[in-house]
Design a protein around this motif. Structure first.
Motif, PDB file in Angstrom:
ATOM      1  N   THR A  57       0.832  -1.200   0.000  1.00 27.38           N
ATOM      2  CA  THR A  57       0.000   0.000   0.000  1.00 27.38           C
ATOM      3  C   THR A  57       0.865   1.248   0.000  1.00 27.38           C
ATOM      4  O   THR A  57       0.600   2.204  -0.739  1.00 27.38           O
ATOM      5  N   ARG A  58       1.916   1.235   0.811  1.00 31.59           N
ATOM      6  CA  ARG A  58       2.830   2.380   0.864  1.00 31.59           C
ATOM      7  C   ARG A  58       3.495   2.601  -0.498  1.00 31.59           C
ATOM      8  O   ARG A  58       3.589   3.720  -0.980  1.00 31.59           O
ATOM      9  N   LEU A  59       3.947   1.506  -1.117  1.00 30.47           N
ATOM     10  CA  LEU A  59       4.596   1.621  -2.417  1.00 30.47           C
ATOM     11  C   LEU A  59       3.623   2.097  -3.492  1.00 30.47           C
ATOM     12  O   LEU A  59       3.983   2.927  -4.342  1.00 30.47           O
ATOM     13  N   ILE A  60       2.407   1.604  -3.447  1.00 28.92           N
ATOM     14  CA  ILE A  60       1.390   2.030  -4.417  1.00 28.92           C
ATOM     15  C   ILE A  60       1.119   3.519  -4.253  1.00 28.92           C
ATOM     16  O   ILE A  60       1.046   4.263  -5.233  1.00 28.92           O
ATOM     17  N   ASN A  61       0.979   3.964  -3.012  1.00 37.40           N
ATOM     18  CA  ASN A  61       0.744   5.390  -2.760  1.00 37.40           C
ATOM     19  C   ASN A  61       1.918   6.231  -3.233  1.00 37.40           C
ATOM     20  O   ASN A  61       1.738   7.323  -3.789  1.00 37.40           O
ATOM     21  N   GLN A  62       3.131   5.732  -3.024  1.00 42.72           N
ATOM     22  CA  GLN A  62       4.324   6.450  -3.467  1.00 42.72           C
ATOM     23  C   GLN A  62       4.359   6.543  -4.990  1.00 42.72           C
ATOM     24  O   GLN A  62       4.677   7.596  -5.552  1.00 42.72           O
ATOM     25  N   LEU A  64       1.769   6.426  -7.017  1.00 45.71           N
ATOM     26  CA  LEU A  64       0.713   7.355  -7.422  1.00 45.71           C
ATOM     27  C   LEU A  64       1.143   8.804  -7.222  1.00 45.71           C
ATOM     28  O   LEU A  64       0.890   9.664  -8.078  1.00 45.71           O
ATOM     29  N   GLU A  65       1.797   9.078  -6.110  1.00 48.20           N
ATOM     30  CA  GLU A  65       2.287  10.438  -5.841  1.00 48.20           C
ATOM     31  C   GLU A  65       3.317  10.854  -6.889  1.00 48.20           C
ATOM     32  O   GLU A  65       3.288  11.983  -7.399  1.00 48.20           O
ATOM     33  N   LEU A  66       4.217   9.937  -7.231  1.00 53.86           N
ATOM     34  CA  LEU A  66       5.222  10.235  -8.253  1.00 53.86           C
ATOM     35  C   LEU A  66       4.583  10.445  -9.626  1.00 53.86           C
ATOM     36  O   LEU A  66       5.023  11.306 -10.397  1.00 53.86           O
ATOM     37  N   GLN A  67       3.528   9.679  -9.929  1.00 51.94           N
ATOM     38  CA  GLN A  67       2.821   9.864 -11.190  1.00 51.94           C
ATOM     39  C   GLN A  67       2.186  11.248 -11.258  1.00 51.94           C
ATOM     40  O   GLN A  67       2.251  11.926 -12.285  1.00 51.94           O
ATOM     41  N   HIS A  68       1.575  11.665 -10.153  1.00 55.07           N
ATOM     42  CA  HIS A  68       0.959  12.990 -10.119  1.00 55.07           C
ATOM     43  C   HIS A  68       2.029  14.080 -10.259  1.00 55.07           C
ATOM     44  O   HIS A  68       1.813  15.075 -10.972  1.00 55.07           O
ATOM     45  N   THR A  69       3.155  13.884  -9.604  1.00 57.82           N
ATOM     46  CA  THR A  69       4.244  14.852  -9.714  1.00 57.82           C
ATOM     47  C   THR A  69       4.737  14.924 -11.153  1.00 57.82           C
ATOM     48  O   THR A  69       4.969  16.018 -11.681  1.00 57.82           O
ATOM     49  N   LEU A  70       4.875  13.777 -11.794  1.00 59.90           N
ATOM     50  CA  LEU A  70       5.324  13.734 -13.190  1.00 59.90           C
ATOM     51  C   LEU A  70       4.311  14.432 -14.096  1.00 59.90           C
ATOM     52  O   LEU A  70       4.694  15.184 -14.997  1.00 59.90           O
ATOM     53  N   GLU A  71       3.032  14.199 -13.857  1.00 57.77           N
ATOM     54  CA  GLU A  71       2.001  14.868 -14.647  1.00 57.77           C
ATOM     55  C   GLU A  71       2.085  16.383 -14.477  1.00 57.77           C
ATOM     56  O   GLU A  71       1.976  17.135 -15.459  1.00 57.77           O
ATOM     57  N   ASP A  72       2.275  16.824 -13.237  1.00 54.94           N
ATOM     58  CA  ASP A  72       2.390  18.265 -12.966  1.00 54.94           C
ATOM     59  C   ASP A  72       3.611  18.862 -13.670  1.00 54.94           C
ATOM     60  O   ASP A  72       3.525  19.940 -14.271  1.00 54.94           O
TER      61      ASP A  72
END
Length: 118
Positions: A57-62, A64-72
């Motif tokens: 779960t922690r890795l999945i959240n990480q 997802l956060e990195l994906q959002h950062t990359l999108e931004d």
């Protein structure tokens, strides 16, 4: 044997798990004991599974956060590219305007030094 709907409350269905009503009480008791034994045996495995699930779960959240950062960041790069193209276009227009002003002004006219010397 088959499930029958209760006449008072139709949302519940009674299902008999044993052929004989005396055996059903014994079967339920053994089933409950087996369940408790299984729970005790699996406690260590459950703890490992829980830790593993928390890590996933922690890795999945990480991720997802990195994906959002990359999108931004990608959106920001696109915006900067657009602004850069806009500024280049404006610079070309201003450069052409300055050239036209210089060619129209006598101050910036090139002088022919050879013709003056003769």
């Amino acid at each position: 044997m088959e499930g029958e709907g209760d006449e008072k409350d139709e949302s519940f269905t009674n299902v008999s798990l044993a052929e004989d009503s005396a055996d059903s009480g014994t079967a339920a008791l053994h089933s409950k004991q087996d369940e408790i034994f299984t729970m005790n045996c699996d406690m260590d495995g459950d703890m490992e599974n829980q830790v593993e699930m928390e890590e996933k779960t922690r890795l999945i959240n990480q991720v997802l956060e990195l994906q959002h950062t990359l999108e931004d960041l990608s959106a920001r790069v696109d915006a900067v590219k657009e602004e850069n193209l806009k500024l280049k276009s404006e610079n070309q227009v201003l450069g052409q305007y300055i050239e036209n002003l210089m060619s129209a002004s006598s101050v910036f006219q090139t002088t022919d030094t050879k013709s003056k010397r003769k």
